[in-house]
Design a protein around this motif. Structure first.
Motif, mmCIF file in Angstrom:
data_model
loop_
_atom_site.group_PDB
_atom_site.id
_atom_site.type_symbol
_atom_site.label_atom_id
_atom_site.label_comp_id
_atom_site.label_asym_id
_atom_site.label_seq_id
_atom_site.Cartn_x
_atom_site.Cartn_y
_atom_site.Cartn_z
ATOM 1 N N SER A 1 0.824 -1.223 0.000
ATOM 2 C CA SER A 1 0.000 0.000 0.000
ATOM 3 C C SER A 1 0.848 1.259 0.000
ATOM 4 O O SER A 1 1.691 1.434 0.880
ATOM 5 C CB SER A 1 -0.884 0.047 1.242
ATOM 6 O OG SER A 1 -2.009 -0.719 1.037
ATOM 7 N N TYR B 1 0.112 -1.562 -8.408
ATOM 8 C CA TYR B 1 -0.182 -2.763 -7.594
ATOM 9 C C TYR B 1 -0.115 -4.055 -8.385
ATOM 10 O O TYR B 1 0.005 -5.125 -7.812
ATOM 11 C CB TYR B 1 -1.544 -2.598 -6.912
ATOM 12 C CG TYR B 1 -1.474 -1.478 -5.916
ATOM 13 C CD1 TYR B 1 -1.031 -1.725 -4.623
ATOM 14 C CD2 TYR B 1 -1.759 -0.180 -6.277
ATOM 15 C CE1 TYR B 1 -0.903 -0.692 -3.714
ATOM 16 C CE2 TYR B 1 -1.635 0.860 -5.381
ATOM 17 C CZ TYR B 1 -1.211 0.601 -4.109
ATOM 18 O OH TYR B 1 -1.065 1.617 -3.214
ATOM 19 N N ARG C 1 -12.574 -2.537 -3.916
ATOM 20 C CA ARG C 1 -12.751 -2.472 -5.371
ATOM 21 C C ARG C 1 -13.151 -3.831 -5.927
ATOM 22 O O ARG C 1 -12.684 -4.867 -5.449
ATOM 23 C CB ARG C 1 -11.463 -1.981 -6.038
ATOM 24 C CG ARG C 1 -11.183 -0.511 -5.749
ATOM 25 C CD ARG C 1 -9.959 -0.026 -6.476
ATOM 26 N NE ARG C 1 -10.096 -0.120 -7.914
ATOM 27 C CZ ARG C 1 -10.725 0.773 -8.678
ATOM 28 N NH1 ARG C 1 -11.281 1.840 -8.118
ATOM 29 N NH2 ARG C 1 -10.797 0.620 -9.983
ATOM 30 N N LEU D 1 -6.781 -2.559 -9.714
ATOM 31 C CA LEU D 1 -6.582 -2.490 -8.256
ATOM 32 C C LEU D 1 -7.629 -3.338 -7.513
ATOM 33 O O LEU D 1 -8.089 -2.973 -6.425
ATOM 34 C CB LEU D 1 -6.635 -1.052 -7.730
ATOM 35 C CG LEU D 1 -5.720 -0.019 -8.363
ATOM 36 C CD1 LEU D 1 -5.886 1.338 -7.699
ATOM 37 C CD2 LEU D 1 -4.270 -0.443 -8.276
ATOM 38 N N MET E 1 -8.339 -3.858 -3.511
ATOM 39 C CA MET E 1 -7.837 -2.746 -2.694
ATOM 40 C C MET E 1 -9.040 -2.008 -2.088
ATOM 41 O O MET E 1 -10.130 -2.024 -2.638
ATOM 42 C CB MET E 1 -7.057 -1.740 -3.548
ATOM 43 C CG MET E 1 -5.941 -2.316 -4.364
ATOM 44 S SD MET E 1 -4.505 -2.716 -3.397
ATOM 45 C CE MET E 1 -3.885 -1.110 -3.013
ATOM 46 N N GLU F 1 -10.801 1.600 -0.798
ATOM 47 C CA GLU F 1 -10.718 3.012 -1.196
ATOM 48 C C GLU F 1 -11.848 3.805 -0.554
ATOM 49 O O GLU F 1 -12.812 3.241 -0.029
ATOM 50 C CB GLU F 1 -10.798 3.129 -2.719
ATOM 51 C CG GLU F 1 -12.145 2.684 -3.248
ATOM 52 C CD GLU F 1 -12.265 2.745 -4.763
ATOM 53 O OE1 GLU F 1 -11.270 3.001 -5.441
ATOM 54 O OE2 GLU F 1 -13.386 2.538 -5.252
ATOM 55 N N THR G 1 -4.736 -0.128 0.719
ATOM 56 C CA THR G 1 -5.454 1.015 0.148
ATOM 57 C C THR G 1 -4.695 1.565 -1.056
ATOM 58 O O THR G 1 -3.472 1.468 -1.125
ATOM 59 C CB THR G 1 -5.600 2.151 1.192
ATOM 60 O OG1 THR G 1 -4.312 2.425 1.740
ATOM 61 C CG2 THR G 1 -6.545 1.785 2.296
ATOM 62 N N SER G 2 -5.442 2.159 -1.969
ATOM 63 C CA SER G 2 -4.803 2.772 -3.136
ATOM 64 C C SER G 2 -3.990 3.985 -2.660
ATOM 65 O O SER G 2 -4.253 4.528 -1.579
ATOM 66 C CB SER G 2 -5.867 3.219 -4.132
ATOM 67 O OG SER G 2 -6.617 4.258 -3.550
ATOM 68 N N SER G 3 -3.026 4.414 -3.493
ATOM 69 C CA SER G 3 -2.176 5.549 -3.105
ATOM 70 C C SER G 3 -3.013 6.810 -2.904
ATOM 71 O O SER G 3 -2.736 7.624 -2.013
ATOM 72 C CB SER G 3 -1.121 5.829 -4.170
ATOM 73 O OG SER G 3 -0.384 4.679 -4.399
#
Ligand code: SF4
Length: 354
Positions: free
Chosen positions: A80, A85, A244, A250, A253, A255, A335-337
């Motif tokens: 993360s 990813y 997601r 992704l 992940m 979000e 988690t996404s960036s």
């Protein structure tokens, strides 16, 4: 330059590398698995960013077998914030292949490495030379820049052939790492520090900078500006996250609710649609900051809104892919960036409000 004239160049570079090399965790090992993890993390990512990720990853998964057996959620959680990813997913798929077909050890053949998910020419060449001491070139963006400037090369084919000829029989891994190091620390893209370079006396670009254009570089990648409002829905000391879907980028992940603004849609309309999903569209979003995020050709501009709900408000979540998470437990969720950046804005906002 004929191949028999390469010996002085190699000597100069290796001498420079001996004196200037950075002490990096993956340079203290000959373990092919560890070198593979570091090379994968270093793609598109700065050394300083990679170091803590590499250390945590190697501690959690010290062997291909342990990586192969790990739940994908755990792998993605440790990734993360590092971005791209797909690299983490490919690492795990490749670890499964290594466990199944190679007895749990990285293969020491170029074609077998190249057949692993996510392993391209560069990574296979880097592994063959650094981990297995075999004479293979490893051409990344840094090496491409150094060689094109050094020899005034303008096409990719000649550059690759020159790179292959240049690698010595002795210490090919050190040599490749030295070229990468030179590109990363001295032969910078816009302002190379030629006075500190071991090739200063013989570099074609040093003599005639305008003659050199670097092959394989995309000069003017068109960037599309995208607006992407995000909502931090806060209730009872917890933040709402959603997972997601499996068939999307992704996948798996977590979000924050939000998304790309559609044509002619306003921020309020976009947020309203998101909040309707969880039946709280009457809440008043309050903007607490804006983040910027770049993904390949998209330049994302994301206003972050705080939506505070009364603790007693009953919320019916649409599915188990939605979850209330306490801030102290966020580190357990991959988690996404972009979500990670928005959560930092939220933390700073909360601190400032104390
Ligand atoms: Fe790069 Fe300058 Fe060295 Fe040439 S002399 S390789 S341009 S740093």
């Amino acid at each position: 330059m004929p191949a028999n004239n390469f010996a002085p160049l190699r000597r100069k570079l290796l001498r420079w590398y001996d004196a200037q090399r950075r002490d990096l965790p993956w340079r203290r090992t000959r373990d092919p698995y560890a070198i593979w993890i570091s090379e994968t993390m270093l793609q598109q990512t700065q050394v300083a960013t990679v170091i803590p990720y590499y250390e945590r990853f190697m501690k959690a998964f010290p062997t291909p077998a342990l990586l192969a057996q790990a739940p994908l959620k755990k792998v993605l959680t440790l990734w993360s914030g590092l971005g791209y990813y797909r690299r983490a997913e490919n690492l795990q798929r490749a670890a499964e292949t290594i466990a199944r077909e190679h007895g749990g050890e990285l293969p020491n053949r170029y074609d077998a490495l190249r057949a692993l998910p996510g392993v391209g020419d560069y990574t296979a060449g880097a592994l063959m030379s650094i981990a297995f001491d075999q004479r293979y070139p490893a051409v990344d963006g840094n090496v491409r820049r150094v060689l094109s400037r050094l020899f005034a090369l303008t096409d990719e084919k000649t550059l690759r052939s020159q790179a292959a000829t240049l690698v010595p029989h002795h210490h090919p891994g050190d040599f490749n790492q030295a070229l990468m190091e030179l590109g990363a620390t001295v032969c910078a893209p816009s302002a190379p520090s030629c006075a500190a370079c071991p090739f200063e006396q013989c570099c074609a670009s040093r003599r005639n900078p305008s003659a050199v254009s670097i092959p394989g570089t995309k000069k003017h990648l068109h960037q599309t500006r995208v607006a992407w409002p995000l909502a931090i829905v806060w209730r009872n000391g917890k933040i709402l996250l959603r997972r997601r879907p499996k068939d999307r980028l992704l996948a798996g992940m977590w979000e924050l609710p939000g998304g790309e603004l559609k044509k002619r849609e306003t921020l309020q309309q976009a947020l309203g649609a998101e909040l309707r999903t969880i039946d709280c569209h009457n809440a008043t979003p309050r903007k607490i900051g804006t983040l910027r995020h770049a993904i390949t050709h998209r330049n994302i501009h994301a206003p972050v809104f705080l939506v505070t709900l009364a603790d007693h408000k009953e919320i019916r979540l649409p599915s188990s892919n939605w979850r209330w998470v306490a801030p102290a437990s966020l580190h357990r969720y991959p988690t996404s960036s972009m979500t990670a950046k928005a959560l930092k804005i939220f933390t700073a906002h909360e601190k400032a409000s104390l």
